[in-house]
Design an enzyme around this catalytic site. Structure first.
Site, PDB file in Angstrom:
ATOM      1  CD  GLU A 265      28.700  15.833  -9.837  1.00  0.00           C
ATOM      2  OE1 GLU A 265      29.507  16.765  -9.688  1.00  0.00           O
ATOM      3  OE2 GLU A 265      27.526  15.995 -10.162  1.00  0.00           O
ATOM      4  CG  ASP A 269      24.750  13.867 -10.606  1.00  0.00           C
ATOM      5  OD1 ASP A 269      24.687  14.933  -9.967  1.00  0.00           O
ATOM      6  OD2 ASP A 269      25.608  13.629 -11.476  1.00  0.00           O
ATOM      7  CB  SER A 469      26.570  18.918  -9.880  1.00  0.00           C
ATOM      8  OG  SER A 469      27.671  19.626  -9.530  1.00  0.00           O
TER       9      SER A 469
END
Ligand SMILES: *[C@@H]1O[C@H](CO)[C@@H](O)[C@H](O)[C@H]1NC(C)=O
Ligand SMILES: *[C@@H]1O[C@H](CO)[C@@H](O)[C@H](O)[C@H]1NC(C)=O
Ligand SMILES: *[C@@H]1O[C@H](CO)[C@@H](O)[C@H](O)[C@H]1NC(C)=O
Ligand SMILES: *[C@@H]1O[C@H](CO)[C@@H](O)[C@H](O)[C@H]1NC(C)=O
Ligand SMILES: *[C@@H]1O[C@H](CO)[C@@H](O)[C@H](O)[C@H]1NC(C)=O
Length: 556
Positions: A265, A269, A469
């Site tokens: 994650e 990002d 995400s």
């Protein structure tokens, strides 16, 4: 005499007249957490007190005016100092709360610029006397140790009206389950993976569409116990960044970057916000406050109220079920979003990866909205896939894309026409009314590809990474590029985008009209939530950005 005196003092601060601030907060520890035992009474905890603010209605009205392109006040954002003088708790509130804390021997507190949060250290023993009902225990999960209360807390009647909630007792850090590696069948192993070049081609970004303004910046905030690794970012950019000018380093890390392995994650990002928001200075907020009794997301919100110089765009992939959080907490966090919005900050949240979600309530099921995606004062981003997985073609719904209607927040004025338009158009095919609440804030607001990304993590390029995400930093980077052009023209940053976005009626976006997302696996809806439709829908919002068109529409 002596004993009588002791008696009356005890009585004054006893739990007899106390009330619950968060009567509807879920206090059960979910599966996966192991109970270790009661914490030592002498152990030090850190709790966050959210003091009642002033002028919240005026703040809301100000946000409406500075975010509405047809208002004379559009773009006239407030400084942190101005926000502070608007919302700062009254003298009485500050005095009563401080007196209450001091009477329990709590003197070690930090405040913030806006004076509406206090963060105090105290022993577990003192905390349990301060907050009758609370019982602090230690829990473990995957090497992460937490202190939380196993029972609801109350506060003395005298302070009840001066506080919104106390943080550090119940809410848990998010579990890193959102990102999925959707393994493809061998038959489709040639599936086109999403890379910066693919995104830039799909969204019509040319090599010239990179940042160049001196003072522009963007940020990702992460609350999982995981970190991006600078070497992964550098490798990602050397593999995938050849066709456009970009930065390969994060300019500022706020918080503590832990040791050990990088997280998927965290890597995703940073790698993707820096690919669409290319050549723009990027910050990472990571695990601000790592005390065992802290709530990482709340810590980040507290930090925003204490920093006057912040990036314009923030993308965040945190979400919880609305029904697991207290209304008091969500209302106050929503006010914190307004505080950010009036300052000209754009907050983008992932819409979640469970479609409409499902809450099993005995025989009756209903969809399960997610917060902060459901806040009316953030921009929520859903997800799409390519229609033809082998080509950069048009996009359809990614079935995981989170969306639906809040049960907590009323539908804000800016979206009433769009949402009612949807409800009327698809009336015949909507899920049963008992599954969702048509008077609530509907989300997402827009979308981007969320399926089949390449990510470099721990020096290894990984394919098939999927989740909203991924789409959120992609949209964040594009808003940063638009801010960049605005700043170069001497215009204010976009700030809270929704009122303006909804006025564009989807014109500069690629409308997503095909596919449905997940819902309850039951007889009535059979795994289906809502379906995409022309114009706005609760699966992909208004659609995905056609960058040059969106830029043209927002560069005024
Ligand atoms: C907020 O910032 C000030 C310095 O600007 C600092 O003294 C204070 O401790 C900070 N508050 C918190 C909660 O960290
Ligand atoms: C952007 O992309 C679409 C679809 O790929 C294309 O039809 C359009 O001409 C492109 N350019 C602009 C300026 O919209
Ligand atoms: C990249 O950004 C810097 C300012 O941060 C600017 O001076 C430079 O011209 C930009 N590069 C391009 C290709 O626009
Ligand atoms: C950049 O931002 C800083 C802090 O907000 C400010 O002091 C400075 O004047 C800005 N510089 C430009 C070129 O706008
Ligand atoms: C539906 O949403 C409204 C706010 O928009 C709320 O007041 C109401 O309680 C919600 N209904 C249910 C059943 O949750």
């Amino acid at each position: 005499m002596n004993s009588l005196l002791t008696f009356s003092v005890t009585l004054l601060f006893s739990s007899v007249w106390s009330g619950y601030l968060e009567y509807d907060q879920d206090v059960l520890m979910p599966q996966g957490w192991t109970h270790v035992g009661r914490v030592d009474p002498a152990e030090e905890l850190e709790l966050t007190f959210a003091l009642k603010q002033q002028n919240v209605h005026l703040l809301e009205e100000t946000l409406r005016l500075v975010s509405d392109p047809d208002s004379a006040q559009y773009g006239k954002h407030l400084s942190l100092e101005e926000v502070a003088s608007l919302v700062r708790p009254s003298e009485l509130t500050q005095k009563v709360v401080r007196h209450w804390l001091q009477s329990h021997g709590i003197t070690s507190c930090l405040t913030v610029h806006t004076q509406d949060f206090l963060q105090c250290a105290m022993t577990a023993d003192v905390a349990e006397r301060l907050l009758p009902g609370s019982r602090f225990n230690r829990y473990l999960r995957d090497g992460l140790s937490l202190v939380r209360s196993s029972a609801p807390y109350s506060v003395h009647d005298d302070v009840h009206q001066h506080l919104d909630f106390v943080g550090g007792l119940h809410r848990l850090p998010p579990k890193g389950q959102d990102l999925i590696q959707k393994k493809q069948h061998s038959k489709t192993s040639l599936h086109l993976g999403v890379t910066p070049a693919i995104l830039r081609a799909r969204y019509n970004l040319t090599a010239a569409d990179v940042g160049s303004a001196q003072n522009n910046s963007q940020a990702v905030a992460q609350f999982l116990e995981q970190y991006y690794h600078p070497a992964d970012l550098a490798e990602f950019m050397s593999m995938f960044g050849r066709s456009f000018q970009h930065l390969s380093q994060v300019d500022r890390v706020v918080g503590t970057q832990g040791e050990g392995k990088a997280g998927l994650e965290a890597s995703l990002d940073v790698e993707y916000i820096m690919s669409t928001g290319a050549n723009i200075s990027t910050w990472v907020f990571t695990n601000p406050g790592r005390h065992e009794s802290q709530e990482p997301f709340l810590q980040w919100m507290v930090l925003l109220s204490n920093m006057s110089d912040l990036p314009w765009v923030h993308t965040i992939s945190y979400g919880d079920d609305e029904d697991s959080l207290s209304t008091a907490y969500m209302m106050r966090i929503n006010t914190e979003f307004m505080k950010a919005g009036v300052r000209g900050l754009s907050l983008l949240f992932a819409s979640g990866d469970s479609g409409a979600g499902c809450r099993h309530l005995g025989k009756e099921n209903s969809f399960r909205p997610s917060f902060p995606a459901s806040s009316p004062y953030v921009t929520t981003v859903g997800g799409t896939s390519f229609k033809n997985p082998f080509k950069v073609t048009y996009e359809v719904t990614d079935y995981i894309s989170g969306g639906g209607f809040s049960n907590v927040f009323k539908m804000p004025g800016y979206q009433v026409g769009a949402v009612n338009g949807y409800l009327n158009t698809v009336a015949a095919t909507l899920p049963p009314q008992s599954y969702f609440n048509t008077s609530g804030r509907a989300y997402p607001d827009m979308a981007a590809l969320s399926d089949n990304y390449w990510v470099v993590t721990n020096r290894v390029p990984l394919p098939w990474v999927s989740g909203t995400s991924a789409s959120t930093p992609v949209v964040g980077g594009m808003l940063s590029l638009i801010n960049d052009q605005r700043l170069l023209k001497g215009l204010p940053a976009l700030g809270f985008l929704n009122p303006r976005l909804y006025k564009l009626k989807g014109q500069p976006l690629f409308d997503v009209t095909e596919g449905c997302h997940l819902g309850c696996l039951d007889e009535k809806v059979q795994g289906k939530g809502f379906c995409a439709a022309p114009a706005w829908d609760p699966v992909t919002g208004w659609g995905t950005p056609n960058y040059p068109a969106l830029l043209a529409a927002l560069l005024k």
